[in-house]
Design a protein around this motif. Structure first.
Motif, PDB file in Angstrom:
ATOM      1  N   GLN A  39       0.818  -1.217   0.000  1.00  0.00           N
ATOM      2  CA  GLN A  39       0.000   0.000   0.000  1.00  0.00           C
ATOM      3  C   GLN A  39       0.856   1.273   0.000  1.00  0.00           C
ATOM      4  O   GLN A  39       1.746   1.440   0.837  1.00  0.00           O
ATOM      5  CB  GLN A  39      -0.945   0.019   1.204  1.00  0.00           C
ATOM      6  CG  GLN A  39      -1.982   1.134   1.098  1.00  0.00           C
ATOM      7  CD  GLN A  39      -3.038   1.070   2.186  1.00  0.00           C
ATOM      8  OE1 GLN A  39      -2.921   0.315   3.141  1.00  0.00           O
ATOM      9  NE2 GLN A  39      -4.062   1.888   2.033  1.00  0.00           N
ATOM     10  N   HIS A  40       0.587   2.144  -0.959  1.00  0.00           N
ATOM     11  CA  HIS A  40       1.224   3.460  -1.080  1.00  0.00           C
ATOM     12  C   HIS A  40       2.755   3.379  -1.162  1.00  0.00           C
ATOM     13  O   HIS A  40       3.468   4.057  -0.414  1.00  0.00           O
ATOM     14  CB  HIS A  40       0.784   4.375   0.074  1.00  0.00           C
ATOM     15  CG  HIS A  40      -0.708   4.516   0.142  1.00  0.00           C
ATOM     16  ND1 HIS A  40      -1.375   4.837   1.292  1.00  0.00           N
ATOM     17  CD2 HIS A  40      -1.659   4.359  -0.808  1.00  0.00           C
ATOM     18  CE1 HIS A  40      -2.674   4.874   1.046  1.00  0.00           C
ATOM     19  NE2 HIS A  40      -2.877   4.580  -0.224  1.00  0.00           N
ATOM     20  N   LYS A  52      -4.058   0.422  -4.967  1.00  0.00           N
ATOM     21  CA  LYS A  52      -3.680   0.720  -3.581  1.00  0.00           C
ATOM     22  C   LYS A  52      -2.200   1.047  -3.424  1.00  0.00           C
ATOM     23  O   LYS A  52      -1.790   1.638  -2.432  1.00  0.00           O
ATOM     24  CB  LYS A  52      -4.028  -0.467  -2.669  1.00  0.00           C
ATOM     25  CG  LYS A  52      -5.515  -0.598  -2.384  1.00  0.00           C
ATOM     26  CD  LYS A  52      -5.767  -1.768  -1.441  1.00  0.00           C
ATOM     27  CE  LYS A  52      -7.265  -1.955  -1.209  1.00  0.00           C
ATOM     28  NZ  LYS A  52      -7.544  -3.267  -0.580  1.00  0.00           N
ATOM     29  N   ASP A 107      -5.688  -4.061  -6.258  1.00  0.00           N
ATOM     30  CA  ASP A 107      -4.487  -4.166  -5.409  1.00  0.00           C
ATOM     31  C   ASP A 107      -3.369  -3.266  -5.940  1.00  0.00           C
ATOM     32  O   ASP A 107      -2.557  -2.775  -5.152  1.00  0.00           O
ATOM     33  CB  ASP A 107      -4.030  -5.620  -5.266  1.00  0.00           C
ATOM     34  CG  ASP A 107      -3.546  -6.248  -6.559  1.00  0.00           C
ATOM     35  OD1 ASP A 107      -4.144  -5.964  -7.620  1.00  0.00           O
ATOM     36  OD2 ASP A 107      -2.568  -7.019  -6.514  1.00  0.00           O
ATOM     37  N   SER A 118      -4.044   6.610   4.959  1.00  0.00           N
ATOM     38  CA  SER A 118      -2.823   5.839   4.708  1.00  0.00           C
ATOM     39  C   SER A 118      -2.193   5.375   6.015  1.00  0.00           C
ATOM     40  O   SER A 118      -2.192   6.109   7.001  1.00  0.00           O
ATOM     41  CB  SER A 118      -1.815   6.697   3.945  1.00  0.00           C
ATOM     42  OG  SER A 118      -0.629   5.960   3.704  1.00  0.00           O
TER      43      SER A 118
END
Length: 321
Positions: free
Chosen positions: A150-151, A184, A181, A241
């Motif tokens: 993520q990120h 993200k 996915d 986040s």
DNA sequence: GCCAGTCAAGTCCCG
DNA sequence: CGGGACTTGACTGGC
């Protein structure tokens, strides 16, 4: 009070023979008659690149650095259409495991900045497809390193295609074709020629994507906008986040060559910025983008030691009051 | 061993 | 529409 953590990009000027971006062009690949041998060579390069990444991570630990951008050229020709049958991940298991283990013992914020030909707003379906394929490679590498994807991938919006408004809508359209996915993984950054902070905020808010603010790009490319007016929106883009707000910090090479990166960071410029935003976020991670890589980070740390509002926590992070 | 040229990619600018 | 610049680091070839 805000915690500031410094990071740098991909390679060290202090470590020799430690490139994480060794490569082989397709022309070179084709010159090798034995295809199996050519693929073996690609695999040796990829393993060597990851071994060099591990060396870099150890170097970072020795200097308290907990924020690092990995090279996006770790696996040469990974996404080349003529190598579709090559399972480039297969030989990487062992070295990825070693990196995962190292990061388990010394947690570090790791991310990627895929090259500028990853274009999620392209009107050309083949370019979009290739871009998604490249994002998939990044996702596999992150998984291999046991990092939550993520990120972790910062991208620019893409091309202007003679109509920026249309190009922004194309991004939103194409976003629907990007697997969830991979969506993200993405963060978006304002660029220095086409899409300004306001353009980027528009997409980030619409698509719930964190905005990586690049102050240098903003100064090179803005439409009478003051970033301070939008700072709250930048901060808000990070509210969902698990990671702290991230920025890019660089200084212009010269007035004539404003957009190019300088060897080092202008500490006063950086302090002026931090004094504007301190207290608005708990923590901010600043990626130092300078030609002298880690040496620019070290010099910046030395320069910042002279400021009374700065209190160092360790070699690469500090409180600003 | 050094320096100049080449290689990847897609966009953008110029004619 | 076609060619060249742009960007970046690595690599190749000539001397």
């Amino acid at each position: 009070m805000t915690i500031v953590r410094l990071g740098y990009v991909a390679m060290s000027v202090h470590l020799h023979n430690c490139s994480p971006s060794q490569t082989m062009t397709f022309a070179q690949f084709q010159k090798i008659k034995d295809r199996e041998a050519a693929i073996k060579k690609l695999e040796r390069i990829a393993v060597s690149n990851l071994e060099n990444c591990l060396r870099l991570l150890k170097h970072n630990k020795a200097h308290d650095i907990r924020f690092f951008r990995l090279s996006s050229r770790l696996i040469p020709l990974a996404n080349h259409e003529e190598l579709d049958d090559w399972n480039y991940m297969k030989p990487l298991g062992d070295i990825l495991e070693q990196i995962a283990e190292f990061l388990h013992n010394y947690p570090m914020r790791i991310d990627f900045h895929p090259d500028h030909f990853v274009l999620l707003n392209s009107p050309d379906a083949d370019i979009l497809k290739m871009s998604i394929k490249t994002l998939r490679m990044h996702e596999k590498l992150l998984r291999g390193m046991q990092i939550d994807p993520q990120h972790r991938c910062v991208l620019h919006i893409g091309g202007g295609y003679n109509d920026k408004e249309q190009a922004l809508e194309q991004f939103i359209h194409n976003w629907g074709f990007v697997p969830i996915d991979l969506q993200k993984m993405v963060m978006l950054e304002n660029d220095d020629t086409t899409f300004t902070l306001q353009h980027t905020l528009y997409l980030c808010e619409k698509l719930n994507v964190p905005l990586v603010f690049d102050l240098h790009h903003h100064l090179a490319n803005h439409e009478n906008e003051d970033w301070k007016q939008h700072w709250g929106r930048i901060v808000s883009s990070w509210q969902h986040s698990p990671l702290p707000l991230k920025m890019h910090i660089s200084s212009p090479r010269s007035d004539q060559d404003f957009r190019a990166h300088n060897d080092f960071i202008d500490a006063q410029m950086f302090m002026n910025f931090l004094n504007e935003i301190k207290g608005t976020v708990e923590q901010i991670d600043c990626m130092i983008e300078a030609k002298q890589k880690d040496e620019a980070l070290f010099r910046l740390v030395r320069d910042l030691e002279g400021y009374k509002e700065v209190e160092f926590i360790d070699g690469a992070s500090f409180y600003i009051r």
